[in-house]
Design a protein around this motif. Sequence first.
Motif, PDB file in Angstrom:
ATOM      1  N   VAL A  95      56.181  -5.471  47.231  1.00  0.00           N
ATOM      2  CA  VAL A  95      56.034  -6.894  47.007  1.00  0.00           C
ATOM      3  C   VAL A  95      55.655  -7.649  48.277  1.00  0.00           C
ATOM      4  O   VAL A  95      54.864  -8.593  48.230  1.00  0.00           O
ATOM      5  N   LEU A 130      47.144  -6.209  39.993  1.00  0.00           N
ATOM      6  CA  LEU A 130      47.786  -7.524  40.023  1.00  0.00           C
ATOM      7  C   LEU A 130      46.789  -8.634  39.706  1.00  0.00           C
ATOM      8  O   LEU A 130      47.153  -9.647  39.101  1.00  0.00           O
ATOM      9  N   GLU A 132      47.993 -10.597  46.152  1.00  0.00           N
ATOM     10  CA  GLU A 132      47.848 -11.496  45.008  1.00  0.00           C
ATOM     11  C   GLU A 132      49.115 -12.310  44.726  1.00  0.00           C
ATOM     12  O   GLU A 132      49.179 -13.057  43.750  1.00  0.00           O
ATOM     13  N   ALA A 133      50.134 -12.161  45.585  1.00  0.00           N
ATOM     14  CA  ALA A 133      51.432 -12.785  45.307  1.00  0.00           C
ATOM     15  C   ALA A 133      51.343 -14.304  45.216  1.00  0.00           C
ATOM     16  O   ALA A 133      51.956 -14.919  44.339  1.00  0.00           O
ATOM     17  N   TRP A 151      51.838  -7.672  48.693  1.00  0.00           N
ATOM     18  CA  TRP A 151      50.945  -8.002  47.586  1.00  0.00           C
ATOM     19  C   TRP A 151      50.029  -9.150  47.999  1.00  0.00           C
ATOM     20  O   TRP A 151      50.482 -10.291  48.187  1.00  0.00           O
TER      21      TRP A 151
END
Length: 331
Positions: free
Chosen positions: A160, A121, A165-166, A163
């Motif tokens: 998700v 990501l 890095e979201a 994550w």
Amino acid sequence: ADVLNAVSALADCSSQLEHEPLKGAVGNATAKLVSQIEGHCRELVSALLRGATAGEGVSSNQAAYDQLWTLRLMGKRSTLVRQWIMEAGGIAAVARVMAVYPAHEMLQKEGTWLTYMLGGLEGWAELLKHAKGCAAVQEAIAWAVYELGMRQLERGLAGVSEWAEADMLVTLLVEALQSPGATLGLRWAICSAVRLLVLEQPCRGSLFMERGGARATLDALAAGQAAGENGSGLLVAGMQLITALVDGNAAAAQQLRGAGALDALVACGLSLPGKVTDETMWTLGQIGGVLPVLQVMFKAPAGSGAQCSGLATIAKLVWQPLEEGLQQQFP
């Protein structure tokens, strides 16, 4: 394949032989041979990366695609190859290739997933930074984020929601959504990707709103409405995103109302029938309650589906009002 088998056999022999001088001779020969193979492989990786970034007139789009495909296949099988690609500035190089051939859909996908293989990501985030101003590359990344998230959800993985890095992706995607050159396809992809990120972690919606996401989403809806039938996919995605943003978030609902979301959604509800009406009505009800839903129901032409969608939305609102204040709209 036979040569590779022979090299593998030599490596096995060099580790199992017990007597000198044969053990030393085989070991030295094997090390030299492996070193030569490694050197040639590294040269090949560099050549493939240089060739792919040569640009139009030197490397055709199909040749560039083949080179990216080869790099990804090699990288999937070798950690060392991935290291070589990164040392050669791989993600920036891939971004340049994708920018040269924006209309080559398969190349866009190949470059996007090659970048994910290289950096996960974070690799996509870096690719987005390099892709500013190139809608095709940004669109490919946004759809890949959506595809990966959906795939993980379907497999029952945490995906998700975990994550790390979201937040970075949300920030970069809302910047792309606000870019002057944003196309219908790019807006559709970003609305879909951000909706998935927000659904799994509603706090990300606040970040999206802080970065100007409300205005950018309403602008996307206006572009979708202006495009007629070609914009229906964007309309659905945009309204689904708004619903995700306001679900349980009164502040987001208030901010969207202040940005003119009610007028925009009423206009969408009156312009297109079918599934878009279903999405419009529920989104409209989430933001403004029953009154704007009734407004669309009364103004929509007969047979548009607005009446049925509106009644279904009002029924949901009766049982699941977004805010206590909305309950006051009911007799």
